[in-house]
Design a protein around this motif. Structure first.
Motif, PDB file in Angstrom:
ATOM      1  N   ASP A 165       2.968  11.661  25.140  1.00 13.86           N
ATOM      2  CA  ASP A 165       3.121  13.113  24.976  1.00 13.86           C
ATOM      3  C   ASP A 165       3.304  13.683  26.205  1.00 13.86           C
ATOM      4  O   ASP A 165       3.238  12.946  27.442  1.00 13.86           O
ATOM      5  N   LEU A 166       3.990  14.761  26.551  1.00 18.45           N
ATOM      6  CA  LEU A 166       4.690  15.312  27.961  1.00 18.45           C
ATOM      7  C   LEU A 166       4.240  16.850  27.967  1.00 18.45           C
ATOM      8  O   LEU A 166       4.588  17.467  26.835  1.00 18.45           O
ATOM      9  N   LYS A 167       3.709  17.375  29.090  1.00 20.81           N
ATOM     10  CA  LYS A 167       3.455  18.637  29.341  1.00 20.81           C
ATOM     11  C   LYS A 167       4.565  19.417  30.210  1.00 20.81           C
ATOM     12  O   LYS A 167       5.141  18.877  30.972  1.00 20.81           O
ATOM     13  N   LEU A 168       4.803  20.629  29.408  1.00 23.26           N
ATOM     14  CA  LEU A 168       5.949  21.303  30.312  1.00 23.26           C
ATOM     15  C   LEU A 168       5.173  22.877  30.625  1.00 23.26           C
ATOM     16  O   LEU A 168       4.712  23.363  29.597  1.00 23.26           O
ATOM     17  N   LYS A 169       5.164  23.305  31.684  1.00 21.72           N
ATOM     18  CA  LYS A 169       4.879  24.432  32.181  1.00 21.72           C
ATOM     19  C   LYS A 169       5.712  25.403  32.817  1.00 21.72           C
ATOM     20  O   LYS A 169       6.697  25.250  33.278  1.00 21.72           O
ATOM     21  N   PHE A 170       5.686  26.727  32.120  1.00 18.51           N
ATOM     22  CA  PHE A 170       7.110  27.613  31.829  1.00 18.51           C
ATOM     23  C   PHE A 170       6.669  28.575  33.457  1.00 18.51           C
ATOM     24  O   PHE A 170       5.201  29.092  33.264  1.00 18.51           O
ATOM     25  N   VAL A 202      11.317  25.353  34.402  1.00 20.46           N
ATOM     26  CA  VAL A 202      10.081  24.740  33.805  1.00 20.46           C
ATOM     27  C   VAL A 202       9.432  23.515  34.751  1.00 20.46           C
ATOM     28  O   VAL A 202      10.432  22.947  35.340  1.00 20.46           O
ATOM     29  N   GLU A 203       8.269  23.604  34.908  1.00 23.02           N
ATOM     30  CA  GLU A 203       7.698  22.466  35.702  1.00 23.02           C
ATOM     31  C   GLU A 203       7.022  21.412  35.080  1.00 23.02           C
ATOM     32  O   GLU A 203       6.620  21.558  33.970  1.00 23.02           O
ATOM     33  N   MET A 204       7.225  20.164  35.760  1.00 21.75           N
ATOM     34  CA  MET A 204       6.707  19.142  35.065  1.00 21.75           C
ATOM     35  C   MET A 204       6.202  17.951  35.802  1.00 21.75           C
ATOM     36  O   MET A 204       6.945  17.780  37.016  1.00 21.75           O
ATOM     37  N   ASP A 205       4.944  17.431  35.619  1.00 21.34           N
ATOM     38  CA  ASP A 205       4.380  16.367  36.556  1.00 21.34           C
ATOM     39  C   ASP A 205       5.165  15.249  36.451  1.00 21.34           C
ATOM     40  O   ASP A 205       5.932  14.962  35.495  1.00 21.34           O
ATOM     41  N   ASP A 206       5.252  14.343  37.708  1.00 21.51           N
ATOM     42  CA  ASP A 206       6.127  13.011  37.557  1.00 21.51           C
ATOM     43  C   ASP A 206       5.288  12.299  36.181  1.00 21.51           C
ATOM     44  O   ASP A 206       4.096  12.164  36.161  1.00 21.51           O
TER      45      ASP A 206
END
Length: 233
Positions: free
Chosen positions: A201-206, A216-220
């Motif tokens: 799974d992958l988290k995306l923050k707007f 869109v921000e995403m952790d490594d």
């Protein structure tokens, strides 16, 4: 003697530092000019009909208020004043001791379509002595774009994802149908389920600070070992 030498070196170093600092600043000493700060502005018109500023700059400060008229150039505008926008002040004032004043404009959200690209041209009416037309013009163009309210739930449900990872590592796969869900307790964040393989799974923050430049921000991320993902060596 050693202390004296160290003191002299410190003094020289301080003088060099001061000299280098003074070279970083350039003071304008030419004539006084008035102009729009830029020739093109883009603004988001939001549901709240927020007021936006079109800045007018001066090259020098003055010890008195300076007020100038502002007019719309109809031939260079496809937005209609009173229908698509309102100019709240037909004059702009640069106050004493300051170098910037603002023309206040309010977009009319309900009269602008989602795909409309509407704009208008403003012209400064200033005495000739304040004009700097050989370098800067006395007008600017304002483009307005409708910005619908952000709702994180619009980004939940089924979606099609494409990735260069697919074409490089999955034979004959260009995209995947996956499901997304809103992450409770985390602002403007969705979870992409099974992005690369089942269980990954992958988290995306707007980031919604600038409506005209959504990000869109995403952790490594670490995709995992090949064997873990595909059962191969």
């Amino acid at each position: 003697m050693k202390k004296i030498m160290m003191g002299c070196l410190s003094a020289v170093a301080a003088l060099i530092a001061l000299a280098s600092c003074s070279q970083d600043y350039t003071n304008y000493s030419g004539p006084s000019h008035i102009m729009f700060s830029d020739t093109l502005y883009q603004y988001a018109v939001q549901e709240t009909n927020e007021v936006f500023n079109v800045p007018v700059s001066a090259t020098e400060k003055a010890d008195f208020d300076r007020t100038f008229a502002v007019e719309v150039v109809p031939k260079q505008s496809n937005a209609v004043e009173g229908r698509h926008y309102r100019i709240l002040n037909n004059t702009v004032t640069i106050k004493a001791g300051e170098m910037v004043g603002n023309v206040q404009v309010q977009g009319i959200y309900e009269n602008i379509g989602k795909t409309d690209s509407l704009g208008f041209t403003l012209k400064l009416v200033v005495p000739e002595k304040y004009n700097w037309t050989d370098l800067y013009k006395d007008y600017t163009h304002v483009v307005m774009q409708k910005s619908c309210p952000f709702d994180i739930h619009n980004f939940s449900g089924w979606c099609v994802v494409t990735s260069t990872f697919y074409s490089q590592y999955l034979n004959n796969v260009t995209n995947r149908l996956i499901k997304t869900e809103v992450v409770e307790g985390e602002e403007n964040t969705v979870l992409l389920k099974d992005v690369y393989y089942k269980g990954y799974d992958l988290k995306l923050k707007f980031n919604t600070k600038n409506p005209l430049e959504p990000k869109v921000e995403m952790d490594d991320q670490i995709a995992g070992e090949t064997g873990e993902a595909f059962g191969t060596i």
